[in-house]
Design an enzyme around this catalytic site. Sequence first.
Site, mmCIF file in Angstrom:
data_model
loop_
_atom_site.group_PDB
_atom_site.id
_atom_site.type_symbol
_atom_site.label_atom_id
_atom_site.label_comp_id
_atom_site.label_asym_id
_atom_site.label_seq_id
_atom_site.Cartn_x
_atom_site.Cartn_y
_atom_site.Cartn_z
ATOM 1 C CD GLU A 1 14.380 9.235 31.041
ATOM 2 O OE1 GLU A 1 14.765 8.058 31.184
ATOM 3 O OE2 GLU A 1 13.467 9.742 31.729
ATOM 4 C CG HIS B 1 12.843 15.696 40.204
ATOM 5 N ND1 HIS B 1 13.258 14.658 40.996
ATOM 6 C CD2 HIS B 1 11.925 15.164 39.350
ATOM 7 C CE1 HIS B 1 12.597 13.555 40.669
ATOM 8 N NE2 HIS B 1 11.794 13.831 39.671
#
Lengths: 343, 333
Positions: free
Chosen positions: B65, B134
């Site tokens: 990321e 999440h």
Amino acid sequence: MTEFVPHPILDPAVIPRGSQQLLRELPKERLAWMLQKMCEIRYFEEKAEELYVRGLVHGTMHLSIGQEASSVGSIAALRPDDLIIHHHRGHGHTIAKGADLKRMMAEFLGKECGYCRGRGGSMHIADIPGGNLGATGVVGSGIPTAVGIALALQMRRSPQVLLAFFGDGAVNLGEFHEALNMAAIWKLPVVFICENNQYGMSGPAKVMCAVQPLSVRAIAYNMPGQTVDGNDVLAVYQVTQAAVERARRGEGPAFIENYTYRWRGHSKSDRNVYRTQAEIDEWKQRCPIARFKQLLIEAHVLTPEEVETIDAQAKMAIERAAEEALVCPEPSPENLEAEVYAP
Amino acid sequence: MSEPNTREITYLEAVREALTQEMRRDPSVFLLGEDIGVYGGAFGVTRGMLEEFGPERVRDTPISEAAIAGAATGAALMGMRPVMEIMFMDFITIAMNQLVNQAAKIRFMFGGKASIPMVIRTPAGSGTGAAAQHCQSLEAWFINVPGIKVVAPATPYDAKGLLIAAIRDNNPVLFMEHKLLYRTKGPVPEELYSIPLGQAVVRREGRDATVLAYSVMVPRALEAAEQLSREGIELEVIDLRSLKPLDQATIVASVSKTGRVLIVHEAPRTGGFGGELAAVIAESEAFDYLDAPIRRLAGRDIPIPYNRTLERAAVPQVEDIVAAARALAQEGR
């Protein structure tokens, strides 16, 4: 215990070529330019230090005195339209990339006519039209950004190459790993240059890094790696050039470790408690500028008088830049919010 | 909305359509992210795009990321218009240094001589049973960083129009998509159109209290308003759409009219964007019109739990909005 496996080098043929051959191959003007830039960097930073001591500087500074061969040797291998991204100890790269000394000094002093109009300061000098895409203050932060710059070059089929400078402290960041892997799998036109000045603030690279030399890391990313004497401007030039031309041919990134030494403290507040004066003095004996001057004179490339002229002119240029920068106007705090977002 | 070429599509399809049409129009627009190519993205947003645009512009990345964000930032600095995908908003934590210290700062720090035209697309929010790592809604972090814009559409129409505006914007724009909205349908014109960032919209007019909402809380607030209308309480529901820049004028005008305001968001209450909205109202001329204290209804100060009942209880549901808005509308009357 596994034995040390020699890492691939850029091109075995070029390494033994040595300074003597380069002194013959490179035009005298180019060699003189290299010396000029090294002297300008040295005098710029000595002047910066002096201005700081005189209380004329608000912020901090990170001096690269002793590392001039690293920035100049690397950038000398670029074409004028090639690009760099670098780090907080970035005066050398900025000058080597051709920055205007007055605008640089003005930025250091936080003036409106500085490169970043006094918004960035010493740690963040950028000269976008000049191909200097800026210095980052968070260690290692320029490395992932470099991937994007090189990606844009590749997507546009540009012949340009990017040099991404960072220090030994940056190689232990996760961002370093992510970025080198990504650049390698995409074969991006970027050369990663680790300026190993042996200390990340106070942490010795030899203690903080599990693998020596640092260029061994290149094996993990399937790219060529090379450690070079970072105080030998021609050696740095030679290795960088091989990596740059390889990248320009579309063969992907490389990793170079310029092994050098930082004479001054990390920043203005360093008391040098993590190293000995003897060590510092020893490295001062390996001054990259004195060494290059001697080499040029001994090889009859320049006369002692020519060397002295280059040195004196560099000193004068810095003096003039400082005088002019000191009288530049201060920036106004009005309406700064309007600058945060691009229209 | 009855334009000739308008049809019903999902929020997810609207996002894909915006990406596709902008990529056809502008060769500098490209996508990068994890599993966005042949897989089509974790939620299928980019499905089929690899076939049209190829692997260079629909670029699968390693699970990195920070490097994704760096690649987007650097490419944007060079004048490309990258749209990076962070698979779940929670994973944006890995990319924070590039987004906050690089992308957001470069323009100002370099004296206004550079710009970073990039979009960070990311699915946010809870409701899918994916638990604490999440399901987060992390907009408040980014709203507090000068240099980044934050957008959170609630409808397919806005998803398309705001994403097109975000891609054309010359700054880093965080574009929050809500997982529960992906399958919702609404009218969307086939043509390219953009909705200016920084414009809220009044979704339902009412006289008794204002509800400020964004993202999935907009349909929940509208459902609550429908229920309360049957009790004779008329809520005015404002969809903020863009959190930064913020349309303060629409907020202030509505609160000045109703005299009561309920701020609803999914992110945890403490340090959430609702506090900022409350402050904006309290500092404005709307303060003089308030007939009751400003009320916040936000996510509880807990990580999102896995169990369905616990997960529902973690963030405002329709019945919570109904109860809070009813109490507010009756407060002090």
